[in-house]
Design an enzyme around this catalytic site. Structure first.
Site, PDB file in Angstrom:
ATOM      1  N   ASP A 128       0.829  -1.208   0.000  1.00 43.54           N
ATOM      2  CA  ASP A 128       0.000   0.000   0.000  1.00 43.54           C
ATOM      3  C   ASP A 128       0.860   1.252   0.000  1.00 43.54           C
ATOM      4  OD1 ASP A 128      -2.804   1.100   0.267  1.00 43.54           O
ATOM      5  OD2 ASP A 128      -1.820   2.092   1.936  1.00 43.54           O
ATOM      6  N   ASP A 334      -1.399   6.000  -7.803  1.00 43.30           N
ATOM      7  CA  ASP A 334      -1.650   4.914  -6.855  1.00 43.30           C
ATOM      8  C   ASP A 334      -1.736   3.576  -7.568  1.00 43.30           C
ATOM      9  OD1 ASP A 334      -2.286   3.456  -4.585  1.00 43.30           O
ATOM     10  OD2 ASP A 334      -4.424   3.817  -4.825  1.00 43.30           O
TER      11      ASP A 334
END
Length: 465
Positions: A128, A334
């Protein structure tokens, strides 16, 4: 230069088998760690696996929607919506563990296998970029189960400092300890507690230090090295971490000093506080720690916001086919999001320009797909949708190599294609689909994002020849 990879790769045993012969590993690790410390020019790397990749399917023995079908893309889009809370004003959040398309499988988009401690224990950790701490289940008070029908054939391990001869506690006096106010004394173990944006999702425990095992490739001869790493001994997890979101740990790639890229650089193991990511179409990818890119890459400054420490860049324009669009917006880069998401007016400007230049007929597909612009594929005509690129602050062009997805039937016959951009509210995300075919460099020292066209498989094949 040789690259280092965590103990996992096409030529290494698949998860969950442990690396062989710990005594051999430790002896080689000592020699190689010294060599690496003496030369801070190594690139540390690890394999990355998509949640629906063939490798993860094989490990877990699960049945995901057939690749390319409407159900497959709806599952990925559903993951994005829950992860990013697009409908709720753009908060950047974790998967909520409620994915109805998950088919009893893992909840994050990408995973890597890591080995820790002596003797080593392996973990399948979620990756992440929106968080910092690396943590694994450890001396559990409340953790996800190690075996579950939700994991199918996967069986997980936990870490225990008492069972590793190389484990060291991190005292409250450490500069990595952010919660010194909760300490009884300077010599006490440093506690940590992280509350994530998903409802009631958290991890708490203490910080520990131990060795992380890596492999360096000198030609065809793999060598084992170790790197000291500080991570969370996660004793209590709540919320989606008790389900399938990150049942075996999470590796944060954020910008704080506690994140793995920062720690590897501060220890002199990685050449720089920087890393790159690239992905192949089969769901396999690579992270290279210490990679600052090359002189021929394109670059743009990272926007540094203390309250939102994500990889944020400024876009100053876009080109769709033959049309230039004058628009300005910020976007989070992302890799944990499957599809790019844009809010208005950027969404309407780009999608309308794309739609006006497409020659194919519009197609009405499965209502579960969140893509507004889809088109039929004619068996007798070639599909040639308009190209898309962004202009970033500073003038560099960010090419979108594959802005569409092709929808197939259950036997892989092409039916239609869609512009794979989702509409959001208040947040702009450049997802993995817009990074396809690129190596993206997250240079935290120079505070820039870099990119260049890159063929992952061609590079790996050349490495092992």
């Amino acid at each position: 230069l040789p690259s280092l990879s965590l103990l996992r790769g096409p030529h290494h045993p698949p998860f969950p088998r442990k690396p062989t012969s710990q005594s051999q590993h430790s002896e080689a690790a000592g020699r190689q760690a010294a060599a690496v410390a003496a030369s801070a020019a190594e690139a540390l790397s690890l394999d990355v696996h998509h949640r629906y990749s063939a490798t993860v399917r094989e490990w877990a023995g699960h049945r995901a929607p057939p690749a390319g079908t409407a159900e497959y893309y709806a599952a990925l889009a559903g993951h994005d919506l829950r992860r990013r809370s697009l409908a709720g004003g753009g908060e950047v959040a974790f998967a909520d563990g409620n994915d109805t398309y998950r088919l009893n499988e893992l909840g994050f988009l990408h995973y890597a296998v890591v080995a820790l401690g002596t003797p080593n224990v392996t973990f399948l950790v979620a990756l992440d970029t929106g968080s910092d701490l690396f943590w694994v289940p450890c001396d559990c008070i409340n953790c996800a189960p190690l075996v579950s029908p939700n994991y199918r054939d996967l069986k997980f391990d936990t870490y225990s400092p008492q069972k590793s001869s190389t484990s060291r506690k991190v005292p409250c006096s450490s500069n990595l300890c952010d919660e010194q106010s909760a300490c009884r004394s300077a010599s006490s173990s440093c506690p940590y507690s992280i509350q994530y944006l998903s409802d009631n999702t958290s991890s708490t425990g203490v910080l520990v230090e131990d060795v992380l095992y890596l492999v360096t490739e000198y030609g065809r001869q793999p060598k084992i090295v170790t790197a000291p790493i500080t991570f969370g001994c996660g004793r209590t997890q709540t919320g989606s971490f008790l389900g399938t979101a990150a049942p075996n740990g999470l590796l944060g790639l954020g910008m704080d000093t506690i994140s793995v890229p920062s720690l590897l650089a501060s220890q002199g193991v990685a050449a720089a506080n920087s890393f790159s990511m690239c992905f192949a179409q089969d769901g396999h990818g690579r992270i290279n720690f210490g990679d600052t890119g090359s002189s021929d890459q394109q670059e743009t400054p990272l926007n540094m916001y203390k309250q939102n420490p994500y990889y944020n860049i400024s876009i100053t324009g876009a080109t769709v086919g033959s049309k230039s669009i004058h628009t300005k917006f910020n976007a989070i880069v992302d890799s944990g999001t499957s599809f790019t998401a844009l809010s208005d007016p950027m969404y309407t400007q780009i999608t309308s320009s794309f739609n006006s230049q497409v020659q194919d007929k519009p197609s009405q597909l499965d209502s579960s797909l969140p893509f507004e612009f889809c088109y039929s594929i004619s068996p007798k005509a070639s599909t040639n949708p308009p190209n898309i690129s962004f202009t970033a602050e500073g003038g560099s062009v960010f090419p979108v190599n594959d802005p569409i997805i092709t929808i197939t039937d259950s036997v892989s016959n092409p039916m239609a294609y869609c512009l794979a951009v989702m509409k959001s509210e208040g947040v702009n995300l450049i997802g993995e689909n817009f990074m396809s075919g690129l190596k993206v460099v997250f240079d935290r020292e120079r505070k820039v994002l870099g990119w260049k066209n890159f063929d992952l498989w061609a590079t790996q094949e050349a490495t092992f020849q």
